[in-house]
Every structure is written in C-alpha cells, then in structure tokens.
Design a protein around this motif. Sequence first.
Motif, PDB file in Angstrom:
ATOM      1  N   HIS A   8     -21.613  26.009 -36.131  1.00 38.22           N
ATOM      2  CA  HIS A   8     -20.374  25.505 -36.710  1.00 38.22           C
ATOM      3  C   HIS A   8     -20.009  24.189 -36.020  1.00 38.22           C
ATOM      4  N   GLU A   9     -19.815  23.155 -36.819  1.00 37.22           N
ATOM      5  CA  GLU A   9     -19.462  21.836 -36.281  1.00 37.22           C
ATOM      6  C   GLU A   9     -17.946  21.653 -36.373  1.00 37.22           C
ATOM      7  N   ALA A  10     -17.316  21.506 -35.223  1.00 35.02           N
ATOM      8  CA  ALA A  10     -15.870  21.270 -35.181  1.00 35.02           C
ATOM      9  C   ALA A  10     -15.628  19.879 -34.603  1.00 35.02           C
ATOM     10  N   VAL A  11     -14.898  19.056 -35.338  1.00 38.90           N
ATOM     11  CA  VAL A  11     -14.572  17.706 -34.895  1.00 38.90           C
ATOM     12  C   VAL A  11     -13.080  17.630 -34.626  1.00 38.90           C
ATOM     13  N   VAL A  12     -12.710  17.229 -33.433  1.00 39.77           N
ATOM     14  CA  VAL A  12     -11.315  17.018 -33.058  1.00 39.77           C
ATOM     15  C   VAL A  12     -11.062  15.520 -33.046  1.00 39.77           C
ATOM     16  N   ILE A  13     -10.088  15.082 -33.841  1.00 37.05           N
ATOM     17  CA  ILE A  13      -9.757  13.651 -33.908  1.00 37.05           C
ATOM     18  C   ILE A  13      -8.518  13.406 -33.062  1.00 37.05           C
ATOM     19  N   GLY A  14      -8.696  12.735 -31.940  1.00 35.41           N
ATOM     20  CA  GLY A  14      -7.581  12.431 -31.058  1.00 35.41           C
ATOM     21  C   GLY A  14      -7.708  13.131 -29.724  1.00 35.41           C
ATOM     22  N   GLY A  15      -7.729  12.334 -28.636  1.00 36.19           N
ATOM     23  CA  GLY A  15      -7.914  12.889 -27.300  1.00 36.19           C
ATOM     24  C   GLY A  15      -6.659  12.895 -26.469  1.00 36.19           C
ATOM     25  N   GLY A  16      -5.524  13.293 -27.071  1.00 31.63           N
ATOM     26  CA  GLY A  16      -4.288  13.456 -26.330  1.00 31.63           C
ATOM     27  C   GLY A  16      -4.116  14.895 -25.879  1.00 31.63           C
ATOM     28  N   TYR A  17      -2.858  15.261 -25.581  1.00 32.27           N
ATOM     29  CA  TYR A  17      -2.591  16.607 -25.066  1.00 32.27           C
ATOM     30  C   TYR A  17      -3.060  17.684 -26.041  1.00 32.27           C
ATOM     31  N   ALA A  18      -2.738  17.532 -27.322  1.00 27.28           N
ATOM     32  CA  ALA A  18      -3.110  18.543 -28.315  1.00 27.28           C
ATOM     33  C   ALA A  18      -4.610  18.548 -28.568  1.00 27.28           C
ATOM     34  N   GLY A  19      -5.196  17.357 -28.705  1.00 28.67           N
ATOM     35  CA  GLY A  19      -6.600  17.277 -29.065  1.00 28.67           C
ATOM     36  C   GLY A  19      -7.532  17.805 -27.992  1.00 28.67           C
ATOM     37  N   VAL A  20      -7.315  17.428 -26.732  1.00 29.84           N
ATOM     38  CA  VAL A  20      -8.208  17.882 -25.663  1.00 29.84           C
ATOM     39  C   VAL A  20      -8.056  19.387 -25.443  1.00 29.84           C
ATOM     40  N   LEU A  21      -6.819  19.877 -25.540  1.00 33.28           N
ATOM     41  CA  LEU A  21      -6.619  21.319 -25.392  1.00 33.28           C
ATOM     42  C   LEU A  21      -7.351  22.075 -26.499  1.00 33.28           C
ATOM     43  N   ALA A  22      -7.247  21.565 -27.747  1.00 30.99           N
ATOM     44  CA  ALA A  22      -7.933  22.209 -28.871  1.00 30.99           C
ATOM     45  C   ALA A  22      -9.447  22.175 -28.681  1.00 30.99           C
ATOM     46  N   ALA A  23      -9.980  21.035 -28.257  1.00 31.49           N
ATOM     47  CA  ALA A  23     -11.422  20.921 -28.041  1.00 31.49           C
ATOM     48  C   ALA A  23     -11.899  21.928 -26.998  1.00 31.49           C
ATOM     49  N   ASN A  24     -11.144  22.080 -25.926  1.00 28.94           N
ATOM     50  CA  ASN A  24     -11.524  23.053 -24.898  1.00 28.94           C
ATOM     51  C   ASN A  24     -11.439  24.483 -25.408  1.00 28.94           C
ATOM     52  N   ARG A  25     -10.419  24.786 -26.173  1.00 26.18           N
ATOM     53  CA  ARG A  25     -10.215  26.166 -26.632  1.00 26.18           C
ATOM     54  C   ARG A  25     -11.259  26.573 -27.678  1.00 26.18           C
ATOM     55  N   LEU A  26     -11.713  25.623 -28.471  1.00 25.61           N
ATOM     56  CA  LEU A  26     -12.739  25.928 -29.471  1.00 25.61           C
ATOM     57  C   LEU A  26     -14.027  26.425 -28.839  1.00 25.61           C
ATOM     58  N   ARG A  27     -14.199  26.198 -27.561  1.00 28.93           N
ATOM     59  CA  ARG A  27     -15.397  26.631 -26.848  1.00 28.93           C
ATOM     60  C   ARG A  27     -15.362  28.124 -26.515  1.00 28.93           C
ATOM     61  N   LYS A  28     -14.341  28.829 -26.989  1.00 31.91           N
ATOM     62  CA  LYS A  28     -14.319  30.281 -26.827  1.00 31.91           C
ATOM     63  C   LYS A  28     -15.528  30.920 -27.513  1.00 31.91           C
ATOM     64  N   MET A 354       6.351  17.783 -11.109  1.00 34.01           N
ATOM     65  CA  MET A 354       5.583  19.017 -11.227  1.00 34.01           C
ATOM     66  C   MET A 354       5.133  19.247 -12.662  1.00 34.01           C
ATOM     67  N   THR A 355       6.026  19.012 -13.648  1.00 37.06           N
ATOM     68  CA  THR A 355       5.668  19.238 -15.048  1.00 37.06           C
ATOM     69  C   THR A 355       4.590  18.260 -15.502  1.00 37.06           C
ATOM     70  N   CYS A 356       4.651  17.016 -15.014  1.00 30.96           N
ATOM     71  CA  CYS A 356       3.611  16.046 -15.372  1.00 30.96           C
ATOM     72  C   CYS A 356       2.248  16.510 -14.869  1.00 30.96           C
ATOM     73  N   LYS A 357       2.201  16.957 -13.618  1.00 30.48           N
ATOM     74  CA  LYS A 357       0.944  17.436 -13.057  1.00 30.48           C
ATOM     75  C   LYS A 357       0.484  18.715 -13.742  1.00 30.48           C
ATOM     76  N   LEU A 358       1.450  19.574 -14.086  1.00 30.16           N
ATOM     77  CA  LEU A 358       1.110  20.844 -14.725  1.00 30.16           C
ATOM     78  C   LEU A 358       0.503  20.623 -16.108  1.00 30.16           C
ATOM     79  N   GLY A 359       0.965  19.567 -16.810  1.00 30.71           N
ATOM     80  CA  GLY A 359       0.421  19.293 -18.127  1.00 30.71           C
ATOM     81  C   GLY A 359      -1.077  19.080 -18.096  1.00 30.71           C
ATOM     82  N   LEU A 360      -1.572  18.299 -17.143  1.00 36.24           N
ATOM     83  CA  LEU A 360      -3.009  18.083 -17.016  1.00 36.24           C
ATOM     84  C   LEU A 360      -3.705  19.298 -16.418  1.00 36.24           C
TER      85      LEU A 360
END
Length: 397
Positions: A8-28, A354-360
């Motif tokens: 299955h090919e999944a393409v995430v468009i956009g490498g911000g907070y939502a996009g990188v999190l989605a890309a990582n989670r798709l690796r489940k 703390m919240t800024c660091k926690l986001g990453l």
Amino acid sequence: MSAHPARHEAVVIGGGYAGVLAANRLRKRGDVRVTLVNPRPAFIDRLRLHQFAAGTGGAEADFRGLLGDGARLVVDRAERIDTAAREVRLASGGAVPYDHVVYAVGSTAAVPASVPGAADHAVAVGEWESARRLRDRLAGLPPEAPVVVVGGGLTGVETAAEFAERGRKVTLVCGGMLAPSLSPGARRSIAVWMVRNGVTVLGSAEVAEVRSDAVVLSSGEVRPSALTIWTAGFGVPELAAVSGLRTDSVGRLLTDETLTSVDDPRVVAAGDAAAPSGQPLRMSAQAATPLGAQAADTVLSRIAGTEPAPIDQALVGSCVSLGRKAGLRQFADKDDVARELYFAGRLGAAYKEMTCKLGLAKIRREARRPGSLFWFKGGSRPAAPVAPVSAATVDGE
C-alpha cells in the motif's frame, strides 16, 4: 510491526506537525510504504518563528530525528493531486503514485491585497521564508527604528512582545480586542505586560494603508513604521482546489467527520488545511498533531477494510510567550472556550517552553513507537451535515 512487503502506497503531503505525525503513525502496518512530500529539507517549528524573526532562537529541526525509519522524504512541492491516475504531481516534473493521500499542507501567512500597500511593504511572520525576510530586514534597522505589528491575536502578541523585549519601539495595532480568544483576566495580564515593556497597543484602530515608512490608520492618523509586520489572518495553499477537490471558503479541504474528502475516499486531510463537516478546528499545533494521528488511523482503517472512526478531540487552552522571560497559560473547557483560569509570568514562560519542546517530543516518540500519541478527547463542534464516505467505495480494498 509486521514484515510484509510494501503493498500500500501512502503519500503524505506536507511536513508540518500534522503531516510528520501522520507519516510516523502510518508505519503501524509493515505493508504500508510511506512517502512524505515537503517543499523544505528541514522541519519548521512554527511555534518558534517569532523567536527566529527576532533573533532570539531557531525554528528548524532535522527530519532525521523526527521521521521514523522506512518513511521516505521527497523534498519537492506538490502541484496537483491527480485523482484519476492516483499520482501526486510534483513541481520538479516528477510524480509519486499513491493508494492513499494524507493532505496536510498546513496554513500560510496572509498579507491582504485589499489593504493598499500591504503586499508591497508589510512582512508576515507565519512561514519560514517570510520570517527569514523579517529577520533580515530587522538586522538592517537601527535600534530606535519604529516597528508596527498588525494583528492582536496570539501571533501578533507574541511577535510584538519578542521584539519589545529586544529593545525595539513597537506599536501593536489590534483592529479590535487584544488577544480575543483569551479570558478577560488573561487579556488584562497581557495588556499590563505590554505597558510595562513599552509597547503601544491600539485596540480599536485598523490599518487602512501600509507605506514604506509608515502605516495609515482608519482614523487617518499616520504612524511611522520602519518595519510593518502583518500577523492578522492566515490562508491555506490552493492545492485542493487546483486538484478539483471541494474546499470551504478559505480553501481548506472539505471532509466528513473521518477526515475523508467528500469527493474522493482515497484523500484524507489533517491539520490547518482540513475542514471536517465544514467546521474546522482552530488553526494551531494543538489541533494539528491529533488530526494527523486521526487521519492516519482513517487510512489504516480503510486498508484493513473497517469503517473509520469519527474524529474526537478537545482543545483545552492556549500558551502565549511574552518574550523569553514571561508567558501565559490560558485554560479552556474542551470546546476551546476560555475559562477565567490562567497563570502568567516566569511560570507561564516555562510552561510555554515546555509545550514547544513537547510538541516535537511527541513526534519523535511516534517515530519510535507508531500509535503512541495521546490527546485530549471529548470536545464538540457545531457540525454541518456532510455525507460520510464509506470504506466500501474504495475499490480494490
């Protein structure tokens, strides 16, 4: 994770907070091959762009520490989603095939063309490129040069405070209420900080014209400005509309409550560019990261042949920096309505940092352990009826 070959090919468009999190989670799932398409080679921590512009901090992070093993990064700009061919067309002339797309293009800084001179003379702070221009412009100004920040929202407040703490002579033109999303007490606290730090706050004034050396207010008053910073309002990229997908009036992708495009079940949205049921959440990293997780879960459900769950998340307040030594934490109920409960000062600054660091940190943890993100749930939005897209309509799966 399973060791099945990628099917299955999944393409995430956009490498911000939502996009990188989605890309990582798709690796489940081990049988999903993830490609992240982003126009920049580094992750931009937008929560820190005002710091970068003022010269008090950086706003870049290496994707190698944020993107999990097996996810491929393509540094290019997506120009069109070809839903018929199932390809993401790139500015370089290439294309990335997909079975599923996560549309996470985020938001953009918006300097309105309707205000005379704004496009020519004002500089935004909401994107990396504009923040870099702002930083360069600031470096060439003498310390006593007047600076005008347009916009009394949280971005405007943080930008004005950051510049004022550096000794700049700052005027903040609110166009209405200062920090309107906060409680009355929190707004008073910010107003006191501004007075103590030499910021002139014009609450009811609006900018009618921007000149190279001044701003003209709606009252006719002319205020000197060697540098005008526009923070009022955001836009979104036009990729969805260019691709023939329906959007709301701002340009966000229209989806059902599972974040699935109302036009194509293979396209799922997340972050600032998503409009579930035509009722988007507040543009923020707090909203974007859980939306990225839920978008990925929708894709995984469709691959598994199960019905995706509707989104479920709450927004529980805001954090505001006031330079490097002060800040404010505003609490809110789960529907993002501010309560008369906050704390400020050095404790507020520490909490904001703390919240800024926690986001990453959350993104890095998701890279190591896909599926690990926790978020607050139980919020509600007034939802307009939008017909959901059934998983059964995704042919071949």
